[in-house]
Scaffold this motif. Sequence first.
Motif, short mmCIF file in Angstrom:
data_model
loop_
_atom_site.label_atom_id
_atom_site.label_comp_id
_atom_site.label_asym_id
_atom_site.label_seq_id
_atom_site.Cartn_x
_atom_site.Cartn_y
_atom_site.Cartn_z
N TYR A 16 0.87 -1.07 0.09
CA TYR A 16 0.17 -0.02 -0.02
C TYR A 16 0.72 1.16 0.15
O TYR A 16 1.53 1.41 0.84
CB TYR A 16 -0.73 0.19 1.33
CG TYR A 16 -2.07 -1.03 1.41
CD1 TYR A 16 -3.06 -0.65 0.59
CD2 TYR A 16 -1.94 -2.00 2.07
CE1 TYR A 16 -4.05 -1.79 0.79
CE2 TYR A 16 -2.87 -2.78 2.20
CZ TYR A 16 -4.15 -2.70 1.26
OH TYR A 16 -5.22 -3.74 1.60
N VAL A 21 3.25 -4.96 2.24
CA VAL A 21 2.02 -5.69 2.90
C VAL A 21 2.41 -7.28 2.69
O VAL A 21 2.42 -8.10 3.72
CB VAL A 21 0.77 -5.34 2.73
CG1 VAL A 21 -0.22 -6.33 3.34
CG2 VAL A 21 0.57 -3.97 3.08
N ASN A 41 -3.41 -9.98 13.47
CA ASN A 41 -4.08 -8.80 13.01
C ASN A 41 -2.83 -7.88 12.12
O ASN A 41 -1.77 -7.96 12.51
CB ASN A 41 -4.30 -7.90 14.05
CG ASN A 41 -5.47 -8.35 14.86
OD1 ASN A 41 -5.49 -8.31 15.80
ND2 ASN A 41 -6.53 -8.67 14.04
N GLY A 42 -3.29 -7.65 10.83
CA GLY A 42 -2.48 -6.71 10.00
C GLY A 42 -1.24 -7.47 9.33
O GLY A 42 -0.26 -7.14 8.81
N CYS A 43 -1.57 -9.02 9.40
CA CYS A 43 -0.24 -9.69 8.50
C CYS A 43 -0.50 -9.70 7.23
O CYS A 43 0.11 -10.33 6.41
CB CYS A 43 -0.20 -11.10 9.09
SG CYS A 43 -1.46 -12.14 8.87
N GLY A 44 -1.84 -9.51 6.83
CA GLY A 44 -2.20 -9.22 5.23
C GLY A 44 -3.15 -10.41 4.70
O GLY A 44 -3.35 -10.42 3.62
N LYS A 45 -3.75 -11.19 5.41
CA LYS A 45 -4.81 -11.81 5.16
C LYS A 45 -6.03 -11.31 4.16
O LYS A 45 -6.23 -11.78 2.96
CB LYS A 45 -5.78 -12.71 6.54
CG LYS A 45 -4.68 -13.22 7.37
CD LYS A 45 -5.36 -13.86 8.52
CE LYS A 45 -6.06 -12.95 9.62
NZ LYS A 45 -5.07 -11.87 10.02
N SER A 46 -6.62 -10.23 4.79
CA SER A 46 -7.68 -9.72 3.94
C SER A 46 -7.19 -9.00 2.64
O SER A 46 -7.73 -9.10 1.48
CB SER A 46 -8.30 -8.33 4.63
OG SER A 46 -8.81 -8.91 5.83
N THR A 47 -6.02 -8.80 2.62
CA THR A 47 -5.51 -7.74 1.55
C THR A 47 -4.94 -9.04 0.51
O THR A 47 -5.34 -8.82 -0.76
CB THR A 47 -4.10 -7.28 1.58
OG1 THR A 47 -4.11 -6.25 2.77
CG2 THR A 47 -3.22 -6.77 0.74
N GLN A 86 -15.67 -9.16 5.61
CA GLN A 86 -15.61 -9.02 7.12
C GLN A 86 -16.72 -7.86 7.35
O GLN A 86 -17.55 -8.31 8.67
CB GLN A 86 -14.49 -8.53 7.42
CG GLN A 86 -13.98 -8.84 8.85
CD GLN A 86 -12.36 -8.51 9.13
OE1 GLN A 86 -11.69 -8.40 8.14
NE2 GLN A 86 -12.05 -8.26 10.28
N GLU A 167 -13.23 -13.73 7.83
CA GLU A 167 -13.62 -13.68 9.53
C GLU A 167 -15.15 -14.00 9.29
O GLU A 167 -15.87 -13.25 9.88
CB GLU A 167 -13.03 -12.61 9.96
CG GLU A 167 -11.69 -12.73 10.19
CD GLU A 167 -11.13 -11.65 11.11
OE1 GLU A 167 -11.73 -11.07 12.09
OE2 GLU A 167 -10.12 -10.87 10.74
N HIS A 199 -9.43 -16.06 13.10
CA HIS A 199 -8.66 -15.87 14.34
C HIS A 199 -8.66 -17.05 15.46
O HIS A 199 -7.88 -16.76 16.58
CB HIS A 199 -8.73 -14.64 14.94
CG HIS A 199 -8.41 -13.37 14.28
ND1 HIS A 199 -7.21 -13.00 13.78
CD2 HIS A 199 -9.11 -12.27 13.76
CE1 HIS A 199 -6.82 -12.12 13.15
NE2 HIS A 199 -8.18 -11.52 13.13
N1 LIG Z 1 -6.79 0.53 2.35
C1 LIG Z 1 -5.54 0.41 3.05
N2 LIG Z 1 -4.41 1.31 2.97
C2 LIG Z 1 -3.40 1.37 3.43
N3 LIG Z 1 -2.84 0.43 4.33
C3 LIG Z 1 -3.59 -0.47 4.49
C4 LIG Z 1 -5.02 -0.66 3.78
N4 LIG Z 1 -5.74 -1.75 4.16
C5 LIG Z 1 -4.80 -2.55 5.03
N5 LIG Z 1 -3.61 -1.83 5.06
C6 LIG Z 1 -2.57 -2.26 5.98
O1 LIG Z 1 -2.04 -3.42 5.32
C7 LIG Z 1 -1.66 -4.32 6.47
C8 LIG Z 1 -2.44 -5.72 6.10
O2 LIG Z 1 -3.84 -5.42 6.26
P1 LIG Z 1 -4.82 -6.55 6.29
O3 LIG Z 1 -6.24 -5.85 6.51
O4 LIG Z 1 -4.69 -7.41 5.05
O5 LIG Z 1 -4.52 -7.68 7.62
P2 LIG Z 1 -5.50 -8.94 8.20
O6 LIG Z 1 -4.32 -9.87 8.22
O7 LIG Z 1 -6.42 -8.79 7.50
O8 LIG Z 1 -5.72 -7.84 9.49
P3 LIG Z 1 -7.05 -8.33 10.42
O9 LIG Z 1 -6.61 -9.98 11.04
O10 LIG Z 1 -6.78 -7.31 11.57
O11 LIG Z 1 -8.10 -8.44 9.75
C9 LIG Z 1 -1.81 -3.78 7.62
O12 LIG Z 1 -0.54 -2.94 8.22
C10 LIG Z 1 -2.95 -2.57 7.47
O13 LIG Z 1 -2.76 -1.47 8.22
#
Ligand SMILES: Nc1ncnc2c1ncn2[C@@H]1O[C@H](COP(=O)(O)OP(=O)(O)OP(=O)(O)O)[C@@H](O)[C@H]1O
Length: 262
Positions: A16, A21, A41-47, A86, A167, A199
């Motif tokens: 990003y 990420v 949290n924040g490891c990149g799963k949703s991305t 989610q 999730e 989770h």
């Molecule tokens: N739209 C965005 N713009 C900038 N950074 C983002 C954006 N969406 C997510 N991030 C960042 O990318 C990283 C991965 O986020 P992501 O949502 O993929 O994590 P996750 O593993 O799904 O987390 P969670 O378990 O909390 O849902 C995080 O550091 C988050 O802050």
Amino acid sequence: MELRPLIEIKDLHFSYKNNPVLSGINLNLYKGEVISLLGPNGCGKSTLMRLMLKLLPAYGSITLHDRELENYSHKEIASHIAYIPQYHTVPFNYTVLEMVLMGRVSKLSIFASPSAYDYETAHNALDKIGILDLKDRAFSELSGGQKQLVLLARAIAQEVTVFLMDEPVNGLDYGNQIRLLELINELNREGYTFLKTTHYPDHALLISSRIIVMRGGKIIADGAPDKIITSSIIEDVYGINADIITHDRHKRCVPIFAQGIK
Ligand SMILES: Nc1ncnc2c1ncn2[C@@H]1O[C@H](COP(=O)(O)OP(=O)(O)OP(=O)(O)O)[C@@H](O)[C@H]1O
């Protein structure tokens, strides 16, 4: 299990802006699998899920049925994959039935109205999930758990067999969490394929055919549930102690308080 993956991801990287990420992700999803994707949290799963739906630009290769994802339109992707996000907010006051009918969009030609078959499919999907009684309620007025079930019905009405769920038990009460896991299990037996984030190591142990663990934008473990969920990976990924026990032939993850329970 089929030899060729439905989805094949090779050396995927994503940032990003200047924030890296995901790096070097390799992942195949095969027909009939239930993959649970775990990680802090924040490891990149949703991305990663958003990249698999072409909602973000990918660096690396993602193929769907052996064809590069970048060559698909979003409508074509929706004719193969259903996404259950989610969080879901809708700007208008759609009824539950209208929300589920939206699952039919990828099947409709432009400006076409839903047919009797589309209505029947939407009804059947609500019935299958056991929430037909909600069909005339406003979606925005439902509880979080009810909304989650409506989104699952919408995915079923889409008539695809690959579900990406972010999730799915988020916000559901304990009973509905377990009922949703049972439903995923049942749909899997009918031939549906799932990739879902969670989770809860216990939920992953209950219904997955495979577990993938991510940390810091990389996949650090991928394999059979009882091989992947160990005390050491729970400590490594979540920084807590847990025992892995066997109950009724299935592994369960039992957390241990650092100071013991008073
Ligand atoms: N739209 C965005 N713009 C900038 N950074 C983002 C954006 N969406 C997510 N991030 C960042 O990318 C990283 C991965 O986020 P992501 O949502 O993929 O994590 P996750 O593993 O799904 O987390 P969670 O378990 O909390 O849902 C995080 O550091 C988050 O802050």
